[in-house]
Design a protein around this motif. Structure first.
Motif, short mmCIF file in Angstrom:
data_model
loop_
_atom_site.label_atom_id
_atom_site.label_comp_id
_atom_site.label_asym_id
_atom_site.label_seq_id
_atom_site.Cartn_x
_atom_site.Cartn_y
_atom_site.Cartn_z
N ALA A 230 0.86 -1.18 0.00
CA ALA A 230 0.00 0.00 0.00
C ALA A 230 0.89 1.23 0.00
N LEU A 231 0.71 2.09 -0.98
CA LEU A 231 1.61 3.21 -1.20
C LEU A 231 0.96 4.51 -0.76
N ILE A 232 1.63 5.21 0.15
CA ILE A 232 1.06 6.40 0.78
C ILE A 232 2.11 7.50 0.78
N GLU A 233 1.71 8.69 0.41
CA GLU A 233 2.64 9.81 0.41
C GLU A 233 2.95 10.23 1.84
N GLY A 234 4.23 10.39 2.15
CA GLY A 234 4.64 10.80 3.49
C GLY A 234 4.24 12.22 3.81
N ASP A 235 4.10 12.51 5.10
CA ASP A 235 3.68 13.84 5.54
C ASP A 235 4.80 14.87 5.43
N GLU A 236 6.02 14.42 5.63
CA GLU A 236 7.16 15.33 5.65
C GLU A 236 8.19 14.91 4.61
N PRO A 237 8.85 15.87 3.98
CA PRO A 237 9.91 15.52 3.03
C PRO A 237 11.14 14.98 3.74
N MET A 238 12.00 14.34 2.99
CA MET A 238 13.31 13.92 3.46
C MET A 238 14.37 14.53 2.56
N GLN A 239 15.61 14.51 3.04
CA GLN A 239 16.70 14.98 2.21
C GLN A 239 17.28 13.83 1.41
N ASN A 240 17.48 14.06 0.12
CA ASN A 240 18.13 13.07 -0.71
C ASN A 240 19.64 13.15 -0.53
N PRO A 241 20.41 12.30 -1.19
CA PRO A 241 21.86 12.33 -0.98
C PRO A 241 22.52 13.66 -1.33
N ASP A 242 21.85 14.48 -2.14
CA ASP A 242 22.39 15.80 -2.48
C ASP A 242 21.95 16.89 -1.51
N GLY A 243 21.22 16.49 -0.44
CA GLY A 243 20.78 17.46 0.56
C GLY A 243 19.54 18.23 0.18
N GLU A 244 18.83 17.77 -0.85
CA GLU A 244 17.61 18.45 -1.29
C GLU A 244 16.40 17.83 -0.61
N ASP A 245 15.42 18.64 -0.24
CA ASP A 245 14.17 18.14 0.31
C ASP A 245 13.33 17.53 -0.81
N VAL A 246 12.93 16.27 -0.64
CA VAL A 246 12.17 15.56 -1.67
C VAL A 246 11.00 14.83 -1.01
N PRO A 247 9.97 14.47 -1.79
CA PRO A 247 8.84 13.73 -1.22
C PRO A 247 9.25 12.33 -0.77
#
Length: 263
Positions: A230-247
């Protein structure tokens, strides 16, 4: 637009580009948590082996590199037991994976679960975290199979998740924070043993939606291990390996096994 739906839209657009002669790579990501058996008895013995792989089950790979899981454990009638120290690094398709052994101490229901390290998927622009579990019954206890681990997103089984014949319908409720998630998308894949060649791309991943109460059902047409994600969009972004906020794509996964009736 959910991450998976957006990815399919991108792939459809790519397929319409005449310059692309190479088919797109496999797209459905599943965190596997597969025990050596779902039913422990005197014949099987009490030692379980567990395989943890992040992969594309129906297409038999390729696997993706797992980071060290944030949590790995088992839930029983006595509560949770941390099993992280039992994890052993291994490789699948040359990518990092894990395995573990567990000695079943006695009768009961054993719910194994893993919270994997977030996985960065640049093709989708999302971090993926698939909270995964599977249920093992030991020595005929047939109890506790519907206990909830308390994961951020989780599938509550309404069908007992073992003792399933091929063709049985598996039904569950998708929950986030303990509450049902209406109309959540569910992806279903069979863990291919090499005996099936999907005739076209839509046969690789079955896609359905839960109802208004977060309930979904699926009839398993073949023996083997089936993954429900079951696929659900997270409430808060995370940082990817480049330090960018992503879903974040949060997955609530459960693995169940169907068996053929012996003649």
């Amino acid at each position: 637009m959910p991450a998976r739906r957006a990815r399919r839209a991108v792939l459809s657009a790519l397929l319409l580009t005449p310059l692309l002669a190479v088919p797109p790579a496999a797209t459905a990501h599943f965190q596997e948590l597969i025990p050596s058996t779902e039913i422990v008895d005197a014949d099987t013995g009490g030692e379980l082996s567990m395989a943890l792989t992040f992969t594309h089950p129906m297409e038999q790979g390729p696997a993706m590199a797992m980071g060290e899981p944030a949590a790995f454990g088992v839930l029983t009638a006595d509560g949770k037991q941390d099993l992280k120290e039992a994890l052993e690094p291994t490789q699948v398709d040359g990518k990092a994976a894990y395995r573990a052994s567990y000695e079943v101490p006695g009768p009961g229901g054993y719910i194994f679960y893993v919270e994997p390290a977030p996985y960065w998927e640049p093709a989708e622009g999302v971090m993926i975290v698939h909270y995964t579990k599977t249920v093992v019954d030991a020595y005929g206890a047939e109890a506790g199979w519907d206990r909830m681990v308390g994961l951020p997103v989780e599938i509550e089984p309404l069908t007992r998740p073992y003792g399933l014949w091929t063709g049985n319908v598996f039904t569950g409720v998708i929950k986030k924070g303990g509450e049902p998630v209406p109309f959540a998308e569910v992806e279903v894949e069979w863990r291919n043993d090499g005996s099936v060649e999907p005739p076209a791309a839509p046969f690789v991943t079955q896609v359905l939606k839960a109802d208004a109460n977060g309930v979904f059902s699926y009839a398993m047409p073949r023996a083997g291990w089936w993954g429900f994600a079951a696929l659900i969009e997270g409430d808060e972004p995370m940082q990817n390996p480049d330090g960018e906020d992503v879903p974040v794509e949060e997955g609530a996964l459960i693995w169940v096994r169907a068996r053929d009736m012996a003649p």
